[in-house]
Design an enzyme around this catalytic site. Structure first.
Site, PDB file in Angstrom:
ATOM      1  N   GLN A  14      43.155  59.149  35.845  1.00 27.88           N
ATOM      2  CA  GLN A  14      44.556  59.455  36.633  1.00 27.88           C
ATOM      3  C   GLN A  14      44.435  60.370  35.724  1.00 27.88           C
ATOM      4  OE1 GLN A  14      45.022  55.910  34.290  1.00 27.88           O
ATOM      5  NE2 GLN A  14      46.175  55.067  36.271  1.00 27.88           N
TER       6      GLN A  14
ATOM      7  N   ASP B  45      56.172  53.074  39.582  1.00 24.09           N
ATOM      8  CA  ASP B  45      55.494  53.300  37.926  1.00 24.09           C
ATOM      9  C   ASP B  45      55.466  54.330  37.255  1.00 24.09           C
ATOM     10  OD1 ASP B  45      53.229  52.170  36.913  1.00 24.09           O
ATOM     11  OD2 ASP B  45      52.509  53.591  37.390  1.00 24.09           O
TER      12      ASP B  45
ATOM     13  N   GLU C 200      60.236  51.844  36.699  1.00 23.57           N
ATOM     14  CA  GLU C 200      59.310  51.023  35.005  1.00 23.57           C
ATOM     15  C   GLU C 200      59.123  52.307  33.617  1.00 23.57           C
ATOM     16  OE1 GLU C 200      55.134  50.087  33.111  1.00 23.57           O
ATOM     17  OE2 GLU C 200      55.397  51.436  33.776  1.00 23.57           O
TER      18      GLU C 200
HETATM   19  C1  GLC Z   1      52.202  51.839  34.187  1.00 24.74           C
HETATM   20  C2  GLC Z   1      51.572  50.060  34.782  1.00 24.74           C
HETATM   21  C3  GLC Z   1      49.909  50.595  33.420  1.00 24.74           C
HETATM   22  C4  GLC Z   1      49.427  51.203  34.002  1.00 24.74           C
HETATM   23  C5  GLC Z   1      50.605  52.288  34.052  1.00 24.74           C
HETATM   24  C6  GLC Z   1      49.426  53.835  34.678  1.00 24.74           C
HETATM   25  O1  GLC Z   1      52.774  51.676  33.480  1.00 24.74           O
HETATM   26  O2  GLC Z   1      52.257  49.357  34.431  1.00 24.74           O
HETATM   27  O3  GLC Z   1      49.598  49.464  34.219  1.00 24.74           O
HETATM   28  O4  GLC Z   1      48.161  51.345  33.314  1.00 24.74           O
HETATM   29  O5  GLC Z   1      51.768  52.801  34.374  1.00 24.74           O
HETATM   30  O6  GLC Z   1      49.740  53.396  35.945  1.00 24.74           O
END
Ligand code: GLC
Length: 650
Positions: free
Chosen positions: A251, A283, A325
């Site tokens: 990522q 996110d 989030e």
């Molecule tokens: C957020 C998501 C989690 C993910 C992270 C990276 O916290 O809820 O599941 O691993 O982002 O995208």
């Protein structure tokens, strides 16, 4: 402050784009002009020093215009309806469920045939876990997106998603999906181009020639997945560079110091808005701005970016609310609602992650004091914003509240957290829970907790031991946790499977793309044969499902459960009992929850300290009536029991 030049400049862009400012597009025009100054201010706060700042600002305006022009008429009408209602999402009539489409029922098409299941339960809002293309095995449950516009073939097609949205809309249901703003998959086109040496795309990410700067960053940045992805940078062989990867090595963190990245991602946000998304889950917003020498979390520029996004959405697609989030420290979470001039003008929603974790604290200790010590932060939520309240979600449970809150209750923070982790991992002697530690960091001693609601409440162990009494007790705990969170204020978000008492699913251990991440233990594959038992009297599934359904319908009935006002905590006359008062216009509701394994006694004085002393109370949960006694008499609450009490005429 009104800026005439800016007004004229934006006017000319609008006219070039054939916007009918005095006619059919007038409302859009008004929104644009009302927000233009703030938009420009926020943009310049971040990008004024960028050499192409002015050109890119114009492109940003064009992106907003394009989003508006492409917005289907039906959605524009819905926007207006929502605006007229005002704060539509504060309603007590919305209850959500978060689910993985494939694990829930296979694919998007089949989900369209399951709407009656949600309706039966009372759920009218779905959070569909990431559906856009993500490489199998390097997916992080879909949070490593390789194409923001293509639905992953595993789930179906974009067309199917659109027709699901239409079906949901007709059924009066709301939709939430994610925008994974912080990073892309290393298989995303931008990352592939960066790997191939294209410097334009290398600037979309944080890329470095050697370890010098990454080492500097690493000094101050915590690790998110220390076990499976230690460090914050990954070596990219193809271009012989290091790239920032805060989460997993696959990522890649997007670089928002580059305004082109913002514009591209805003375009993706609008693409989702125009699919008919009602609430967009942003996110990991805490991570979107990085600065050497800091933790690279919760930085002021991250807030400016979110405010800017909010402004853009308010102009082009105002019916879409934003959920940030941010699973961070209590004080930091609150800032995602906006501060100062931007109060209630950043994210409309945040997860009540602090309270979620504190509920687990109360359940393990039977003591409400740590929870109460955190409330002075949580109660700062501004009017017009709301919480997502929950007991479990797809992620781990982080004990993210502050040490001083634990100390306030007289505990040693280190020992207290150690106890909680051991309790939920099921290794503390006598613990009924069956969870596991997630992301243990041997350097800091930190760890979070995985496990389903039912398994953490002891159901899995009770079933294994064939212990009827323990089964009943764990069901009570499940309902206590749900009821406490349903009536707190905010939109309750169930996690799929919890409505039918699903325990941990260990099948993830056989999948190499998942086995390194034990969060999959609480992301079950739904067995629809098992779910049939929800209608068979006396089964666990039936008990949990019907009680959850009852809670949802009670909440829908009680407007006092809407989120127009933060709650008031009752004086903790008994540390085992959490009691709150919800009020709305003339209505009042007392939520009383016994987090102890023993019968608890709450003095009636607790009901008399906030004016309007009730004489009689009706319990919506049990259907019983209570007469408020003297201060020396008590409301008696059974182990892990609760009451939802409304004053009634004597
Ligand atoms: C957020 C998501 C989690 C993910 C992270 C990276 O916290 O809820 O599941 O691993 O982002 O995208």
């Amino acid at each position: 402050m009104y800026d005439r030049q800016l007004h004229q400049h934006i006017n000319s862009i609008l006219l070039q784009n054939k916007i009918d400012i005095a006619g059919k597009d007038n409302l859009f025009y008004v929104r644009m002009m009302a927000n233009a100054d703030t938009l420009s201010y926020l943009y310049n706060e971040i990008y004024s020093k960028h050499p192409e700042s002015a050109v890119l600002f114009d492109q940003l305006i064009e992106t907003i215009i394009k989003a508006y022009v492409n917005r289907p008429e039906a959605m524009k009408t819905k926007d207006e309806e929502k605006e007229q209602k005002g704060n539509w999402f504060l309603s007590n009539e919305i209850t959500g469920m978060s689910l993985y489409v494939d694990r829930f029922c296979g694919n998007i098409k089949t989900l369209g045939t399951k709407l009656d299941y949600f309706q039966k339960l009372g759920v009218n809002f779905l959070h569909l876990m990431p559906l856009f293309e993500s490489p199998e095995g390097e997916s992080d449950g879909g949070y490593a997106v390789s194409d923001f516009r293509k639905v992953d073939e595993r789930f179906g097609s974009l067309k199917e998603l659109q027709s699901l949205q239409q079906k949901m809309n007709k059924a009066g249901m709301y939709l939430m999906i994610d925008i994974v703003l912080n990073h892309t998959s290393h298989r995303h086109e931008w990352a592939e181009k960066a790997k191939a040496g294209d410097s334009t795309y290398q600037q979309y990410f944080y890329m470095f020639d050697d370890r010098r700067i990454p080492d500097e960053y690493d000094k101050a940045m915590p690790e998110i997945f220390p076990e499976s992805s230690p460090g914050n940078f990954t070596y990219v062989q193809e271009c012989n560079k290091w790239v920032m990867t805060v989460f997993h090595h696959y990522q890649w963190d997007l670089n928002y110091t580059n305004p082109v990245v913002l514009r591209e991602m805003l375009d993706n946000i609008f693409f989702y808005a125009n699919l008919g998304v009602d609430i967009l889950r942003i996110d990991a917003p805490a991570f979107i701005w990085k600065q050497l020498g800091t933790t690279c979390q919760n930085l002021p520029q991250a807030h400016s970016l979110l405010r800017l996004i909010k402004q853009c959405v308010m102009i082009a697609t105002p019916g879409m609310a934003l959920l940030g989030e941010a699973i961070v420290a209590p004080k930091e979470i609150m800032k995602y609602f906006g501060t100062g001039l931007y109060t209630a003008k950043e994210c409309d929603f945040a997860y009540n992650a602090t309270h979620m974790a504190l509920q687990w604290d109360m359940l393990a200790t039977g003591d409400t004091r740590v929870m109460l010590a955190a409330q002075h932060e949580i109660l700062q939520k501004p009017f017009g914003t709301s919480w997502i309240t929950y007991t479990r979600c797809h992620d781990d449970i982080g004990l993210g509240y502050d040490d001083y809150m634990i100390q306030y209750a007289g505990y040693n923070p280190y020992e207290h957290r150690k106890y909680l982790k051991e309790y939920y991992a099921g290794v503390y002697p006598g613990s009924p829970a069956m969870g596991a530690l997630f992301s243990t960091n041997p350097k800091t001693g930190d760890a979070r907790i995985s496990g389903s609601l039912a398994s953490l409440c002891g159901l899995e162990r009770a079933i294994t031991n064939n212990d009827e009494q323990a089964i009943e007790m764990s069901i009570r705990k499940i309902l206590l946790m749900q009821a406490h969170s349903f009536f707190l204020g905010g939109v309750p978000m169930l996690f799929y499977g919890d409505e039918a008492g699903y325990t941990n699913d260990y099948s993830y251990l056989n999948d190499p793309g998942k086995s390194y991440d034990n969060r999959w233990m609480h992301r079950p594959v739904i067995d629809w044969e098992k779910n049939k038992r929800i209608v068979e009297d006396g089964t666990i599934e039936n008990k949990v499902f019907s009680a959850t359904k009852k809670l949802i319908s009670l909440r829908k009935k009680l407007t006092v459960a809407s989120d127009y006002k933060n709650l008031t905590w009752l004086t903790p006359h008994n540390i085992y009992v959490a009691g709150y008062l919800r009020t709305y216009e003339e209505q009042r509701l007392y939520g009383i929850f016994n987090f102890s394994s023993k019968t608890s006694y709450l003095t009636w004085l607790a009901f008399k300290e906030h004016g309007n002393v009730p004489v009689k109370l009706f319990d919506h949960w049990t259907g019983k009536e209570f007469t408020v006694g003297t201060n020396y008499e008590h409301l008696i609450i059974e182990p892990y029991g609760f009451h939802l009490l409304e004053p009634m005429e004597p």
